[in-house]
Design a protein around this motif. Sequence first.
Motif, PDB file in Angstrom:
ATOM      1  N   ILE A   1     -10.287 -10.977  -6.104  1.00  0.00           N
ATOM      2  CA  ILE A   1      -9.246 -10.792  -5.090  1.00  0.00           C
ATOM      3  C   ILE A   1      -9.850 -10.380  -3.754  1.00  0.00           C
ATOM      4  O   ILE A   1      -9.473 -10.893  -2.689  1.00  0.00           O
ATOM      5  N   VAL A   2     -10.811  -9.471  -3.786  1.00  0.00           N
ATOM      6  CA  VAL A   2     -11.436  -8.995  -2.542  1.00  0.00           C
ATOM      7  C   VAL A   2     -12.226 -10.113  -1.873  1.00  0.00           C
ATOM      8  O   VAL A   2     -12.191 -10.274  -0.647  1.00  0.00           O
ATOM      9  N   ARG A   3     -12.928 -10.904  -2.668  1.00  0.00           N
ATOM     10  CA  ARG A   3     -13.707 -12.015  -2.089  1.00  0.00           C
ATOM     11  C   ARG A   3     -12.776 -13.043  -1.449  1.00  0.00           C
ATOM     12  O   ARG A   3     -13.028 -13.537  -0.343  1.00  0.00           O
ATOM     13  N   MET A   4     -11.681 -13.374  -2.146  1.00  0.00           N
ATOM     14  CA  MET A   4     -10.719 -14.314  -1.578  1.00  0.00           C
ATOM     15  C   MET A   4     -10.062 -13.715  -0.334  1.00  0.00           C
ATOM     16  O   MET A   4      -9.897 -14.395   0.687  1.00  0.00           O
ATOM     17  N   GLY A   5      -9.723 -12.442  -0.400  1.00  0.00           N
ATOM     18  CA  GLY A   5      -9.121 -11.777   0.744  1.00  0.00           C
ATOM     19  C   GLY A   5     -10.045 -11.745   1.941  1.00  0.00           C
ATOM     20  O   GLY A   5      -9.604 -11.919   3.081  1.00  0.00           O
ATOM     21  N   ALA A   6     -11.345 -11.540   1.687  1.00  0.00           N
ATOM     22  CA  ALA A   6     -12.313 -11.499   2.782  1.00  0.00           C
ATOM     23  C   ALA A   6     -12.391 -12.842   3.503  1.00  0.00           C
ATOM     24  O   ALA A   6     -12.459 -12.907   4.736  1.00  0.00           O
ATOM     25  N   ARG A   7     -12.356 -13.934   2.719  1.00  0.00           N
ATOM     26  CA  ARG A   7     -12.423 -15.260   3.337  1.00  0.00           C
ATOM     27  C   ARG A   7     -11.162 -15.549   4.161  1.00  0.00           C
ATOM     28  O   ARG A   7     -11.248 -16.074   5.280  1.00  0.00           O
ATOM     29  N   LEU A  30       1.739   1.262  -2.038  1.00  0.00           N
ATOM     30  CA  LEU A  30       2.707   0.684  -1.104  1.00  0.00           C
ATOM     31  C   LEU A  30       2.617   1.356   0.267  1.00  0.00           C
ATOM     32  O   LEU A  30       2.585   0.681   1.301  1.00  0.00           O
ATOM     33  N   GLY A  31       2.556   2.691   0.274  1.00  0.00           N
ATOM     34  CA  GLY A  31       2.501   3.419   1.542  1.00  0.00           C
ATOM     35  C   GLY A  31       1.254   3.104   2.340  1.00  0.00           C
ATOM     36  O   GLY A  31       1.329   2.755   3.535  1.00  0.00           O
ATOM     37  N   PHE A  32       0.091   3.189   1.700  1.00  0.00           N
ATOM     38  CA  PHE A  32      -1.158   2.903   2.409  1.00  0.00           C
ATOM     39  C   PHE A  32      -1.279   1.413   2.710  1.00  0.00           C
ATOM     40  O   PHE A  32      -1.850   1.026   3.728  1.00  0.00           O
ATOM     41  N   GLY A  33      -0.750   0.564   1.815  1.00  0.00           N
ATOM     42  CA  GLY A  33      -0.815  -0.871   2.062  1.00  0.00           C
ATOM     43  C   GLY A  33      -0.083  -1.259   3.330  1.00  0.00           C
ATOM     44  O   GLY A  33      -0.591  -2.028   4.152  1.00  0.00           O
ATOM     45  N   MET A  34       1.125  -0.713   3.499  1.00  0.00           N
ATOM     46  CA  MET A  34       1.878  -1.012   4.716  1.00  0.00           C
ATOM     47  C   MET A  34       1.167  -0.471   5.953  1.00  0.00           C
ATOM     48  O   MET A  34       1.181  -1.106   7.011  1.00  0.00           O
ATOM     49  N   MET A  35       0.519   0.686   5.814  1.00  0.00           N
ATOM     50  CA  MET A  35      -0.225   1.238   6.950  1.00  0.00           C
ATOM     51  C   MET A  35      -1.405   0.342   7.320  1.00  0.00           C
ATOM     52  O   MET A  35      -1.713   0.146   8.501  1.00  0.00           O
ATOM     53  N   ILE A  36      -2.071  -0.228   6.311  1.00  0.00           N
ATOM     54  CA  ILE A  36      -3.194  -1.139   6.578  1.00  0.00           C
ATOM     55  C   ILE A  36      -2.691  -2.368   7.318  1.00  0.00           C
ATOM     56  O   ILE A  36      -3.269  -2.796   8.339  1.00  0.00           O
ATOM     57  N   ALA A  37      -1.624  -2.971   6.818  1.00  0.00           N
ATOM     58  CA  ALA A  37      -1.080  -4.180   7.449  1.00  0.00           C
ATOM     59  C   ALA A  37      -0.622  -3.895   8.885  1.00  0.00           C
ATOM     60  O   ALA A  37      -0.888  -4.678   9.812  1.00  0.00           O
ATOM     61  N   GLN A  38       0.068  -2.776   9.080  1.00  0.00           N
ATOM     62  CA  GLN A  38       0.535  -2.411  10.422  1.00  0.00           C
ATOM     63  C   GLN A  38      -0.632  -2.172  11.374  1.00  0.00           C
ATOM     64  O   GLN A  38      -0.587  -2.547  12.552  1.00  0.00           O
ATOM     65  N   ALA A  43      -5.632  -3.348  -1.382  1.00  0.00           N
ATOM     66  CA  ALA A  43      -5.927  -3.063   0.031  1.00  0.00           C
ATOM     67  C   ALA A  43      -6.412  -4.322   0.743  1.00  0.00           C
ATOM     68  O   ALA A  43      -6.052  -4.576   1.901  1.00  0.00           O
ATOM     69  N   GLY A  44      -7.237  -5.123   0.044  1.00  0.00           N
ATOM     70  CA  GLY A  44      -7.696  -6.379   0.633  1.00  0.00           C
ATOM     71  C   GLY A  44      -6.542  -7.322   0.922  1.00  0.00           C
ATOM     72  O   GLY A  44      -6.488  -7.970   1.974  1.00  0.00           O
ATOM     73  N   LEU A  45      -5.566  -7.388  -0.001  1.00  0.00           N
ATOM     74  CA  LEU A  45      -4.410  -8.260   0.193  1.00  0.00           C
ATOM     75  C   LEU A  45      -3.526  -7.769   1.337  1.00  0.00           C
ATOM     76  O   LEU A  45      -2.978  -8.565   2.104  1.00  0.00           O
ATOM     77  N   TRP A  46      -3.370  -6.431   1.451  1.00  0.00           N
ATOM     78  CA  TRP A  46      -2.550  -5.893   2.542  1.00  0.00           C
ATOM     79  C   TRP A  46      -3.195  -6.190   3.899  1.00  0.00           C
ATOM     80  O   TRP A  46      -2.498  -6.467   4.884  1.00  0.00           O
ATOM     81  N   ALA A  47      -4.524  -6.124   3.951  1.00  0.00           N
ATOM     82  CA  ALA A  47      -5.210  -6.439   5.211  1.00  0.00           C
ATOM     83  C   ALA A  47      -4.983  -7.901   5.590  1.00  0.00           C
ATOM     84  O   ALA A  47      -4.764  -8.239   6.765  1.00  0.00           O
ATOM     85  N   VAL A  48      -5.019  -8.784   4.584  1.00  0.00           N
ATOM     86  CA  VAL A  48      -4.753 -10.208   4.835  1.00  0.00           C
ATOM     87  C   VAL A  48      -3.317 -10.390   5.323  1.00  0.00           C
ATOM     88  O   VAL A  48      -3.045 -11.178   6.235  1.00  0.00           O
ATOM     89  N   ALA A  49      -2.377  -9.647   4.731  1.00  0.00           N
ATOM     90  CA  ALA A  49      -0.977  -9.727   5.153  1.00  0.00           C
ATOM     91  C   ALA A  49      -0.842  -9.371   6.629  1.00  0.00           C
ATOM     92  O   ALA A  49      -0.054  -9.982   7.361  1.00  0.00           O
TER      93      ALA A  49
END
Length: 388
Positions: free
Chosen positions: A358-364, A185-193, A274-280
Amino acid sequence: MKTLDKPWVLIAEREITTKLRDKTFIGSTLVMLLIVMVAVILPAILAGKGGPDKIGVIDDAGLKVVQTASVTAGGDGYEATRFSDRPAAEKAVTDGKVKAALLPDADGYVVLGKDRVDSGVEGALREAAAAVGMETNAGKAGLTPAELHAGTKVSLQLLKPGPLPDIVSDFVNIGLALVFYMTALGFGMMIAQSVVQEKESRVVEILAAAVPIRSLLWGKVLGNTVLALTQIVVIAGASLIGLLATDQADILEVVAPVAGWFVVFFVLGFVALAGLWAVAGSLATRQEDLGSTTLPGQMILMIPFFFSVFAGSSAKTVASFVPIASSMSMPGRMLTEDVPVWQPLVAIALLLAATVLIVRMGARLYERTLLQTGRRLGYREALALESK
């Protein structure tokens, strides 16, 4: 010049160096270290703070009873303190110099306390007095202690033994799930931010012109995975120091065999998220948008976390094979149950397959939405863009 052929490595290095200069990241890591050290060291300090409970006695018979109770109690046991007579023992109890006093009575002993006597102390002294009295009476009747206790031994056998006691098992399950939950959660929010900040400042347009968009994603995922894993290793090292400093090294014998499995589950689960957080982050255009775009990622984390903590044993077994949830459930099961090797292997295979998808879908999705800066996009709209 080698790294120029691998732009995702440059992005990963940028993520790592940026976070290492971030005071918030450093501060949160130090706070986590402090919490872990306190959680490991404080119980040991409190457990050994007062030493053995002192029990007052006035004769050899009482001394033998306290010594017997100390052996059967385990841990620090009890320490007998000798007094000259009953008034002296009573004064010691009143002044709080001893926990209680064991004094001779007309038909055995009396346990003397100030305003109350701990039930554990009373029970231990009662059992010890009965055992010593029986052996004394047996000697008078010409029986040996072995003859007296023949046929009375009770042993314990467990049909499905676990490596840890129930209380410790519950703590371990919650602890491992919490480590993954808080870190992801912590790193995910940092990725999205981080993604949103780059979009707001237009830095992402410069990066996208020089580096393939997928490399931006791989770099962010790799850099944050390295940082998260490093943070876990540092915390584990602090825990190890705390355990060794407080003579709790025996716990390592139980935890060490599962540590490698936990790392595998952690890395695969974290990479997928992490891939999903980047998409977010790519769906948002402002920091205020993250509340809605990161909600699916938060739910993917929160539901398995509460499930792995509060669900029954059968439900936890099922959860340990479900991707993402298995990162929180399977390591805990391996510490607290006798889990066949094939089960974590199957769980890893399922998690690996899910991570790839998940990563492949997130990348697209990331490619289609990263440069969309006009307004916040929804997941359905992003999927529609991806299909064009």
